[in-house]
Design a protein around this motif. Structure first.
Motif, PDB file in Angstrom:
ATOM      1  N   PHE A  86      64.945 -48.183  -0.728  1.00  0.00           N
ATOM      2  CA  PHE A  86      64.477 -49.102  -1.757  1.00  0.00           C
ATOM      3  C   PHE A  86      63.242 -48.585  -2.486  1.00  0.00           C
ATOM      4  O   PHE A  86      62.775 -49.221  -3.434  1.00  0.00           O
ATOM      5  CB  PHE A  86      64.188 -50.471  -1.147  1.00  0.00           C
ATOM      6  N   SER A  87      62.715 -47.433  -2.045  1.00  0.00           N
ATOM      7  CA  SER A  87      61.590 -46.818  -2.757  1.00  0.00           C
ATOM      8  C   SER A  87      62.056 -45.829  -3.815  1.00  0.00           C
ATOM      9  O   SER A  87      61.235 -45.277  -4.544  1.00  0.00           O
ATOM     10  CB  SER A  87      60.676 -46.090  -1.767  1.00  0.00           C
TER      11      SER A  87
ATOM     12  N   ALA B  60      72.738 -47.504   0.771  1.00  0.00           N
ATOM     13  CA  ALA B  60      71.331 -47.354   1.127  1.00  0.00           C
ATOM     14  C   ALA B  60      71.129 -46.418   2.319  1.00  0.00           C
ATOM     15  O   ALA B  60      70.167 -45.638   2.327  1.00  0.00           O
ATOM     16  CB  ALA B  60      70.709 -48.727   1.394  1.00  0.00           C
ATOM     17  N   PRO B  61      71.985 -46.444   3.367  1.00  0.00           N
ATOM     18  CA  PRO B  61      71.749 -45.529   4.486  1.00  0.00           C
ATOM     19  C   PRO B  61      71.758 -44.055   4.088  1.00  0.00           C
ATOM     20  O   PRO B  61      70.961 -43.268   4.608  1.00  0.00           O
ATOM     21  CB  PRO B  61      72.901 -45.855   5.449  1.00  0.00           C
ATOM     22  N   LEU B  62      72.643 -43.681   3.160  1.00  0.00           N
ATOM     23  CA  LEU B  62      72.678 -42.286   2.747  1.00  0.00           C
ATOM     24  C   LEU B  62      71.431 -41.910   1.957  1.00  0.00           C
ATOM     25  O   LEU B  62      70.900 -40.800   2.099  1.00  0.00           O
ATOM     26  CB  LEU B  62      73.929 -42.009   1.908  1.00  0.00           C
ATOM     27  N   VAL B  63      70.925 -42.832   1.133  1.00  0.00           N
ATOM     28  CA  VAL B  63      69.696 -42.554   0.395  1.00  0.00           C
ATOM     29  C   VAL B  63      68.527 -42.414   1.359  1.00  0.00           C
ATOM     30  O   VAL B  63      67.697 -41.504   1.233  1.00  0.00           O
ATOM     31  CB  VAL B  63      69.428 -43.652  -0.646  1.00  0.00           C
ATOM     32  N   THR B  64      68.447 -43.304   2.328  1.00  0.00           N
ATOM     33  CA  THR B  64      67.398 -43.173   3.347  1.00  0.00           C
ATOM     34  C   THR B  64      67.499 -41.838   4.067  1.00  0.00           C
ATOM     35  O   THR B  64      66.495 -41.155   4.290  1.00  0.00           O
ATOM     36  CB  THR B  64      67.497 -44.326   4.362  1.00  0.00           C
TER      37      THR B  64
ATOM     38  N   GLN C 113      59.649 -55.278  -6.096  1.00  0.00           N
ATOM     39  CA  GLN C 113      60.329 -54.673  -4.948  1.00  0.00           C
ATOM     40  C   GLN C 113      61.773 -55.172  -4.868  1.00  0.00           C
ATOM     41  O   GLN C 113      62.690 -54.409  -4.550  1.00  0.00           O
ATOM     42  CB  GLN C 113      59.572 -55.005  -3.662  1.00  0.00           C
ATOM     43  N   GLN C 114      61.964 -56.438  -5.174  1.00  0.00           N
ATOM     44  CA  GLN C 114      63.312 -57.000  -5.136  1.00  0.00           C
ATOM     45  C   GLN C 114      64.176 -56.432  -6.263  1.00  0.00           C
ATOM     46  O   GLN C 114      65.363 -56.131  -6.062  1.00  0.00           O
ATOM     47  CB  GLN C 114      63.227 -58.521  -5.249  1.00  0.00           C
ATOM     48  N   LEU C 115      63.591 -56.248  -7.432  1.00  0.00           N
ATOM     49  CA  LEU C 115      64.347 -55.674  -8.543  1.00  0.00           C
ATOM     50  C   LEU C 115      64.771 -54.238  -8.226  1.00  0.00           C
ATOM     51  O   LEU C 115      65.850 -53.805  -8.652  1.00  0.00           O
ATOM     52  CB  LEU C 115      63.508 -55.720  -9.820  1.00  0.00           C
ATOM     53  N   ALA C 116      63.954 -53.510  -7.481  1.00  0.00           N
ATOM     54  CA  ALA C 116      64.348 -52.156  -7.064  1.00  0.00           C
ATOM     55  C   ALA C 116      65.609 -52.205  -6.208  1.00  0.00           C
ATOM     56  O   ALA C 116      66.466 -51.315  -6.289  1.00  0.00           O
ATOM     57  CB  ALA C 116      63.203 -51.497  -6.298  1.00  0.00           C
TER      58      ALA C 116
END
Length: 532
Positions: A162-163, A178-182, A443-446
């Motif tokens: 989310f960053s 999201a897991p792959l981006v993390t 943060q939520q919009l991200a």
């Protein structure tokens, strides 16, 4: 000498086995862990310095490398406090310091587990230097998988993914969510550490030009992979015109609820103003109007006056309105947080009703209330427990099929994916940020940006006070509103009906990466036993 200082000096057998050198001195490791947390914090909105996320990962991994478990856990906890305490500061704006403190410490506890796990796999990283980046990525995914689900359904806020809303790694969400981006962010952190690390005792192992070259090449390859992943509407269909109505509240804080009639009137009046602009030819007539969460905290199904006001707005604009409503029932003392479709001419369409599936513990319901009351009487602010829904938020409005999620639900992978699998052509996030601040809203919009890319769907976020806005399937934001203002934004959005690889595979990338993390922990245990 502290517990953190009492690190074992490797024996000659250990050096031969591939674990040379000592951990960083404690006087360096402690500030390094704090700086790691602050670096990761700066990667998130409202700062948005996304390159600092892998830097923070690298600093934390360096601080805990070769330490005992307790030392690794302590340093991970320091990094977690530095990250989560300021990130979650918005939770204490109107509820006092205790909820903020408890939540921050709980989330920091998961980074303590990560610190211990990273210290545990140090022998693997020392023996196979090329595996260090992968180990780092796997452990971060495993930590987030646990934090996203425990306790009481988890709290995924602050995931590394989310960053990256402005990062070239964001397109990877279309491949594995999201897991792959993390994993990619943490992998980059591990690569940075692999380049920078030098053994502290055996200088002969400093001949690292080959690993350095390979690491830099891998770093560039990961970044390029993110840039090359195609994004956009999957199975692009018709365009629809959508209006977001951000009616605002009389005043921020928990007592916005006491002004519920004024909040409803704000959204009705803003919609009537939009209808006047449409009639005058100054604005395109929307096919759909979206009101935010809590736009009608008066149950319009039981209160004739509230229902009449919403009907007035729907009839004037000539389009269905998705209303964020608090509905009483089904049982005594129970309420529901719902998205309810209100059609012009006919009123509420009870067949197109979504009840929030993941109410927020200690905010919308109180688990273990008797025990929680002993910690803080503030839990009794939640007088009625919100009842969770059981079905995904797939709403058929006529012009479009919506995938509706409410507030924090956007942080949960499965809740959003369920709407797309159920046929959603457009993602809608109804939220209420009146008890928080602009940092929380951004943060939520991200998260909305990541979800749009992940599922190849146009998306929008409608907030009572802001930030509201539209998001294209490649993650770009348009029409973003200010905070604590009343605004109406109208945009054309293209519907989608295909599936990205991430939508298709669902939770399996996270399962596979987490399983590999467990395998790495077991492998480190085996190596430690052989040394013993």
């Amino acid at each position: 000498m502290t517990t953190l200082d009492r690190e074992q000096t490797p024996t000659p057998a250990e050096v031969t086995a591939g674990a040379p050198g000592r951990p960083l001195p404690l006087r360096a490791a402690v500030p390094l862990a704090v700086v790691a947390g602050l670096a990761m914090l700066a990667a998130f909105p409202p700062y948005g310095l996304w390159p600092l996320a892998p830097v923070g990962v690298a600093l934390l991994a360096a601080a805990v490398h070769r330490r005992r478990l307790r030392a690794g856990a302590g340093l991970g906890f320091l990094a977690g406090v530095a990250l989560f305490a300021p990130m979650l500061e918005w939770t204490n704006l109107h509820t006092g310091y205790l909820p903020w403190l408890l939540l921050s410490l709980l989330q920091a506890g998961y980074l303590a587990l990560l610190g211990a796990a990273t210290a545990w796999v140090s022998p693997l990283a020392d023996r196979w230097r090329a595996a260090w980046p992968v180990l780092t990525g796997l452990l971060w995914v495993g930590q987030e998988a646990l934090r996203d689900r425990t306790p009481f359904g988890g709290f995924p806020w602050g995931r590394l993914a989310f960053s990256q809303d402005g990062s070239p790694l964001l397109p990877l969400a279309a491949l594995g969510g999201a897991p792959l981006v993390t994993f990619a962010v943490a992998l980059l952190g591990g690569l940075l550490l692999t380049v920078a690390w030098r053994p502290w005792r055996d200088r002969r192992q400093a001949r690292a030009w080959r690993p350095v070259a390979a690491t830099v090449a891998a770093l560039l390859a990961v970044t390029a992979a993110g840039l090359l992943v195609p994004t956009g509407v999957r199975g692009a269909g018709d365009e629809v015109t959508v209006a977001i109505v951000q009616g605002n509240v009389p005043r921020l804080g928990l007592d916005f609820n006491a002004q519920r009639q004024a909040v409803l009137n704000n959204h009705v009046d803003a919609t009537l103003t939009l209808a006047g602009q449409v009639a005058a030819g100054a604005q395109r007539r929307p096919d759909l109007v979206v009101w935010p969460e809590n736009s009608s905290d008066i149950d319009p199904l039981r209160n004739p006056d509230a229902g009449a006001r919403i009907s007035q707005a729907a009839d004037a604009i000539g389009a269905p309105i998705l209303v964020g409503a608090v509905l009483l029932g089904p049982g005594a003392g129970q309420v529901r947080n719902a998205g309810l479709l209100w059609r012009p001419g006919t009123g509420p369409d009870l067949d197109q009703l979504y009840t929030k599936r993941h109410p927020v513990p200690f905010a919308e319901y109180v688990p273990l209330r008797d025990i929680a009351r002993r910690v803080s009487a503030e839990v009794d602010r939640v007088r009625s427990d919100f009842v969770p829904g059981t079905t995904p938020g797939v709403l058929r409005t006529g012009p479009a099929v919506l995938g509706d999620v409410i507030c924090f639900e956007v942080a949960y992978d499965g809740i959003v994916r369920d709407t797309v699998v159920g046929g959603a052509q457009l993602l809608v996030v109804q939220t209420n940020n009146a008890t928080f601040d602009a940092a929380e809203a951004r943060q939520q919009l991200a998260m909305v940006r990541l979800r749009a890319v992940e599922h190849g769907r146009a998306a929008l976020m409608a907030s009572t006070v802001g930030v509201s806005g539209f998001v294209t399937p490649d993650g770009r934001v348009s029409g973003a509103t200010g905070f604590n203002t009343a605004e109406v934004v109208v945009r054309q959005m293209r519907l989608g009906d295909g599936r990205t690889p991430a939508t298709t595979v669902g939770v399996w990338p996270e399962v596979a990466l987490s399983a590999l993390a467990v395998a790495a922990l077991l492998g480190a245990a085996g190596l430690r036993r052989r040394r013993a």
